[in-house]
Design a protein around this motif. Structure first.
Motif, short mmCIF file in Angstrom:
data_model
loop_
_atom_site.label_atom_id
_atom_site.label_comp_id
_atom_site.label_asym_id
_atom_site.label_seq_id
_atom_site.Cartn_x
_atom_site.Cartn_y
_atom_site.Cartn_z
N LYS A 36 0.86 -1.20 0.00
CA LYS A 36 0.00 0.00 0.00
C LYS A 36 0.89 1.24 0.00
CE LYS A 36 -3.57 -2.24 2.73
NZ LYS A 36 -4.27 -2.24 4.01
N ASP A 39 2.44 7.81 -2.62
CA ASP A 39 3.23 8.25 -3.76
C ASP A 39 4.48 9.02 -3.35
OD1 ASP A 39 1.79 10.46 -2.91
OD2 ASP A 39 1.30 11.15 -4.92
N GLU A 61 0.98 1.65 -6.91
CA GLU A 61 0.38 1.50 -5.59
C GLU A 61 1.04 0.41 -4.76
OE1 GLU A 61 -3.84 1.10 -6.02
OE2 GLU A 61 -4.01 3.00 -7.10
N SER A 62 1.88 -0.41 -5.41
CA SER A 62 2.59 -1.45 -4.67
C SER A 62 3.92 -1.72 -5.36
CB SER A 62 1.75 -2.73 -4.60
OG SER A 62 1.62 -3.31 -5.88
#
Length: 186
Positions: A36, A39, A61-62
């Motif tokens: 998770k 940014d 995002e990962s």
């Protein structure tokens, strides 16, 4: 050595060399959840006798542990990359069309003699004013961009009245430390 330990690399240097390997404080990467990602992550770290900003900028995002390990390895090499980048800057300075020369000439054109005297020794006749200004470049920020065309951005600036100027000489390098480009930004 743990993630909080200081990084120091002993390196043989010629006796009269100005090469200095500085100690870099390690950031705490515990807040990075690879499943998770935010940014943007940032730290203020001790680097030698100065404070340097470090940020990591993710576009996804990962990520995976391998990519995080590459980031940690890159951070560990910042002192070495700093020395290498200074060589890139010197090489650029020696070219006919030079981003570094343009950057340094900006200061020579914009600052009056008293302001310039606060930065360099104007009585030094052994080196050009440009060379003296180049010696005053300080690394103030490293940005890491794992998914970008280059991996690391190193922002250099000259202090005026004890504070970094907003004019930046930026060295962008690839993951292995090879030069991507040098730019002047404000």
């Amino acid at each position: 050595m743990g993630i909080f330990d200081l990084f120091k690399k002993n390196k043989e240097a010629p006796e009269n060399s100005k090469v200095e390997i500085r100690i870099l404080e390690k950031p705490d990467f515990k807040e990075i959840d690879i499943q998770k990602l935010k940014d943007y992550y940032n730290w203020k770290l001790n680097y030698g006798e100065r404070i340097m900003k470090l940020d990591i900028n993710f576009e996804l995002e990962s990520t995976n542990q391998s990519e995080l390990n590459q980031i940690v390895e890159f951070v560990n090499k910042i002192p070495e990359f700093d020395i290498q980048n200074r060589s890139y800057l010197e090489s650029d300075f020696e070219q006919d069309a030079s981003e570094v020369s343009d950057y340094l000439n900006f200061y020579l054109d914009e600052l009056d003699e008293s302001e310039l005297a606060g930065i360099i020794n104007l009585k030094n006749r052994n080196n050009s004013r440009n060379s003296l200004l180049m010696e005053k470049l300080n690394l103030i920020r490293v940005g890491i961009y794992p998914q970008h065309s280059y991996f690391g951005t190193f922002d250099y600036s000259i202090d005026i009245n004890g504070e970094p100027c907003n004019q930046l000489l930026v060295v962008n390098i690839n993951k292995d430390g090879t030069l991507h480009d040098i730019t002047w930004e404000s």
